[in-house]
Enzyme design. Structure first.
Site, short mmCIF file in Angstrom:
data_model
loop_
_atom_site.label_atom_id
_atom_site.label_comp_id
_atom_site.label_asym_id
_atom_site.label_seq_id
_atom_site.Cartn_x
_atom_site.Cartn_y
_atom_site.Cartn_z
N GLU A 1 -8.49 -21.31 -14.93
CA GLU A 1 -8.82 -22.00 -13.68
C GLU A 1 -9.95 -22.96 -13.98
O GLU A 1 -11.04 -22.54 -14.38
CB GLU A 1 -9.26 -20.98 -12.63
CG GLU A 1 -9.53 -21.65 -11.30
CD GLU A 1 -10.39 -20.81 -10.37
OE1 GLU A 1 -10.20 -20.89 -9.17
OE2 GLU A 1 -11.27 -20.07 -10.84
N ASP B 1 0.86 -1.19 0.00
CA ASP B 1 0.00 0.00 0.00
C ASP B 1 0.89 1.24 0.00
O ASP B 1 1.76 1.39 0.86
CB ASP B 1 -0.88 -0.04 1.26
CG ASP B 1 -1.68 1.23 1.45
OD1 ASP B 1 -1.93 1.93 0.46
OD2 ASP B 1 -2.05 1.52 2.61
N HIS C 1 -4.46 -17.54 -4.11
CA HIS C 1 -5.16 -16.67 -3.15
C HIS C 1 -6.41 -17.33 -2.56
O HIS C 1 -7.09 -16.70 -1.75
CB HIS C 1 -5.55 -15.37 -3.86
CG HIS C 1 -6.50 -15.62 -4.98
ND1 HIS C 1 -6.10 -16.17 -6.20
CD2 HIS C 1 -7.84 -15.46 -5.08
CE1 HIS C 1 -7.16 -16.31 -6.98
NE2 HIS C 1 -8.24 -15.89 -6.33
N ASP C 2 -6.72 -18.55 -2.97
CA ASP C 2 -7.92 -19.24 -2.46
C ASP C 2 -7.58 -20.40 -1.54
O ASP C 2 -8.50 -21.05 -1.01
CB ASP C 2 -8.74 -19.84 -3.62
CG ASP C 2 -9.31 -18.78 -4.54
OD1 ASP C 2 -9.63 -17.68 -4.06
OD2 ASP C 2 -9.45 -19.07 -5.75
N ASP D 1 -1.93 -1.34 -3.65
CA ASP D 1 -2.29 -0.64 -4.88
C ASP D 1 -1.26 -0.88 -5.98
O ASP D 1 -0.22 -1.50 -5.76
CB ASP D 1 -2.47 0.86 -4.60
CG ASP D 1 -1.35 1.41 -3.75
OD1 ASP D 1 -0.19 1.22 -4.14
OD2 ASP D 1 -1.62 1.98 -2.67
N ASP E 1 -6.48 -10.96 -14.93
CA ASP E 1 -7.41 -12.00 -14.49
C ASP E 1 -8.77 -11.72 -15.13
O ASP E 1 -9.40 -10.69 -14.83
CB ASP E 1 -7.51 -11.91 -12.96
CG ASP E 1 -7.91 -13.21 -12.32
OD1 ASP E 1 -8.72 -13.93 -12.91
OD2 ASP E 1 -7.43 -13.49 -11.20
N ASP F 1 -10.73 -16.88 -14.98
CA ASP F 1 -11.37 -17.28 -13.73
C ASP F 1 -12.54 -18.23 -13.95
O ASP F 1 -13.35 -18.02 -14.88
CB ASP F 1 -11.89 -15.98 -13.07
CG ASP F 1 -12.44 -16.20 -11.69
OD1 ASP F 1 -11.67 -16.57 -10.80
OD2 ASP F 1 -13.67 -15.99 -11.49
C1 GLC Z 1 -12.13 -18.03 -8.57
C2 GLC Z 1 -11.24 -17.09 -7.81
C3 GLC Z 1 -11.84 -16.82 -6.47
C4 GLC Z 1 -13.18 -16.16 -6.69
C5 GLC Z 1 -14.08 -17.00 -7.59
C6 GLC Z 1 -15.25 -16.22 -8.08
O1 GLC Z 1 -12.22 -19.29 -8.00
O2 GLC Z 1 -9.94 -17.64 -7.72
O3 GLC Z 1 -11.03 -16.02 -5.66
O4 GLC Z 1 -13.82 -15.97 -5.46
O5 GLC Z 1 -13.40 -17.46 -8.73
O6 GLC Z 1 -14.87 -15.30 -9.04
#
Ligand code: GLC
Length: 549
Positions: free
Chosen positions: A259, A23, A332-333, A31, A100, A201
């Site tokens: 993904e 930040d 990140h998940d 940011d 993304d 995504d």
């Molecule tokens: C993907 C992302 C996740 C998000 C989900 C909905 O799985 O990695 O963080 O919450 O899609 O967009």
């Protein structure tokens, strides 16, 4: 066998979660200027691809995965000028930016949704997945991935709209070509700005089944079934994805990594490679070992190192002759990898180095998630109020509804919460780890005073120094990049071992993922090891990289 590789196959990719990276304004969220500030750090890790989780305008019900304008920058991250500067400066550091694409759904504040929801006969009325109720109830008993019904009632249409994720993330109707073409326009906008490619995504959900109705099969006390089981990877989906490839990517020197929860290694051949829709696919068989099907955090299953070996082997073999693998242990998940894969290892630094050894030597492009290169562990929050993730709250509620106690529901949250991996980067030992001068949006990990980038950079024995050495090793030994992959010790239940070989050299990697020492029948000169490797013996949790003469 040596082969001519593309730029994105030769490098290391890094995933930044901008909200938690750096930040520069003191508002407590990271940011774009913060990312620009740290490009030199990323370059020092050998990174050539930087994937940013979404930075577009968003009401942030899911931290940016709910986009309300695909060709804008959310003010909390900065401005489009900042983004242009990031594209340009990243290039100077040899780094390409990967955006993304959140194309399964928009935010409910996106103008497309506002229009679509306004009546049944507006020009965008079928841009989302609308259905009539059934007997005064939802059109089906599908549970959204974040919990609760996957349908949201909209009085202005007296209809329900589908949301695979949160109610604020309504699903787009990909069956409508106008929707698809509007999305392709948005993707081309970012390529024209200089993006090196896309992470795409939740792509397995874009094709909905022809028939939507109540399911007799349920998976919980709530009488519902996960939407994932009803909509992931539907027949016909690949036609849409090939169209995306043709319309957006063809003729451009960019790459895609999608993904694809719900696609297994046996199906990779349809998804990636010469005739596939994407260049790489994040498939989750090694990451989701804890669950049968969909993630329900309170109902994990046991797994063994042999299961992990099998999952890695299957995806390596599936991409041996066609396609390319994005190696990843974190994102990140998911929980932090040392807690996830090696929870019993008493030496966390060793666990991080051993996993790094595998991550950076499998055949494929390694994707390092921010903090993984520092050996970060899961967050250690005391109460549910310390978490800040919509999925965490949904999973806690689901556990309670299924009859688990508060303590059991919290144990599941501590183990699997997405916030485990979202705590702010720890840059130094100043307050809030040098992440922000304000109040961080999510608590900084308690260990930041001793464990931060500045301290690790000075310590030759740190996880960070080990990562940097591995990145250098990949540059010096091309077999680690372009060599083929052959498993060794396939039947051993504790050691992940393989050979990487091209025409010039053969390298063997051994990683002991158990608490027992293992006798090793291997020769060669030590290129790197997690500790003081003793020939013929792999200490508990030790990894070694050997060059064969
Ligand atoms: C993907 C992302 C996740 C998000 C989900 C909905 O799985 O990695 O963080 O919450 O899609 O967009």
């Amino acid at each position: 066998m040596s082969e001519k590789l593309k730029w994105w196959q030769e490098t290391i990719a890094y995933e930044a979660y901008p909200r938690s990276f750096k930040d520069t304004t003191g508002n407590g969220t990271g940011d774009i200027k913060g990312i620009i500030e740290k490009l030199g750090y990323l370059e020092s890790l050998g990174v050539g691809v930087l994937w940013l989780t979404p930075v577009c305008k968003s009401p942030m019900c899911d931290n940016g995965y709910d986009i309300s304008d695909y060709t804008s920058i959310d003010p909390s991250f900065g401005t489009m000028e900042d983004m242009d500067e990031l594209f340009a400066k990243a290039r100077e550091h040899g780094i390409r930016i990967v955006m993304d694409l959140v194309f399964n759904h928009t935010s409910d504040e996106h103008p497309w949704f506002i229009e679509s929801a306004s009546s049944r006969d507006n020009p965008k009325s079928d841009w989302y997945v609308w259905r009539d109720g059934v007997d005064g109830k939802e059109p089906s008993n599908w549970r959204s991935i974040f919990g609760g019904s996957a349908w949201r009632y909209c009085p202005s249409r007296d209809q329900y709209c589908l949301h695979t994720f949160a109610p604020g993330q309504p699903d787009l109707n990909w069956a409508n070509p106008d929707v698809r073409h509007a999305l392709y326009d948005a993707a081309r906008f970012w390529l024209d700005k200089g993006a090196g490619g896309f992470r795409i995504d939740a792509i397995t959900y874009v094709k909905k089944p022809d028939e939507i109705r109540w399911s007799e099969k349920t998976d919980g006390e709530d009488g519902m079934i996960s939407v994932h089981d009803m909509t992931a990877n539907q027949p016909g989906i690949l036609a849409y994805l090939h169209e995306f490839k043709r319309e957006v990517c063809s003729g451009r020197d960019v790459f895609t990594v999608a993904e694809a929860n719900g696609v297994g290694p046996d199906e990779l051949k349809y998804w990636v490679g010469k005739d596939g829709a994407f260049d790489m696919l994040f498939e989750f068989s090694h990451i989701n070992l804890d669950f049968v099907g969909i993630e329900l955090w309170c109902k994990p299953q046991d797994w063994t190192i042999s299961d992990l070996k099998k999952a890695l082997r299957d995806s390596q073999e599936a991409t041996r002759d066609n396609g390319w693998y994005p190696a990843f242990f974190e994102n990140h998940d998911k929980p932090r990898s040392i807690d996830h894969f090696l929870p019993a290892c008493p030496d966390k630094k060793l666990a991080a180095k051993t996993l790094a050894t595998i991550l950076l030597t499998l055949r494929g492009t390694p994707f390092v998630y921010q903090g993984e290169e520092l050996g970060y562990q899961n967050a250690s929050f005391a109460s549910l109020d310390d978490y800040n993730d919509i999925s965490t709250f949904g999973q806690f509620q689901y556990a309670k509804d299924e009859g688990f106690s508060d303590e059991e529901a919290m144990a599941a949250v501590r183990r699997f919460s997405r916030d485990n991996a979202r705590t702010p980067m720890q840059w130094d030992d100043t307050p809030n780890a040098g992440f922000t001068s304000g109040k961080p949006w999510l608590g900084v990990h308690e260990d930041y005073r001793s464990d931060n980038v500045k301290a690790q950079a000075k310590d030759p024995d740190s996880v960070l120094s080990y990562y940097r050495a591995l990145a250098t090793l990949r540059k010096e030994h091309r077999a680690l990049v372009d060599g083929d992959w052959q498993e060794i010790m396939a039947d051993d239940p504790c050691v992940i071992a393989y050979r990487r070989a091209n025409e010039q050299e053969t390298i063997e990697i051994y990683a002991n993922l158990s608490c027992n020492a293992i006798t090793l029948d291997a020769t060669g000169s030590v290129l790197m090891a997690t500790g003081a490797y003793e020939t013929g013996r792999l200490a508990p949790y030790e990894a070694v990289i050997l060059a064969k003469s």
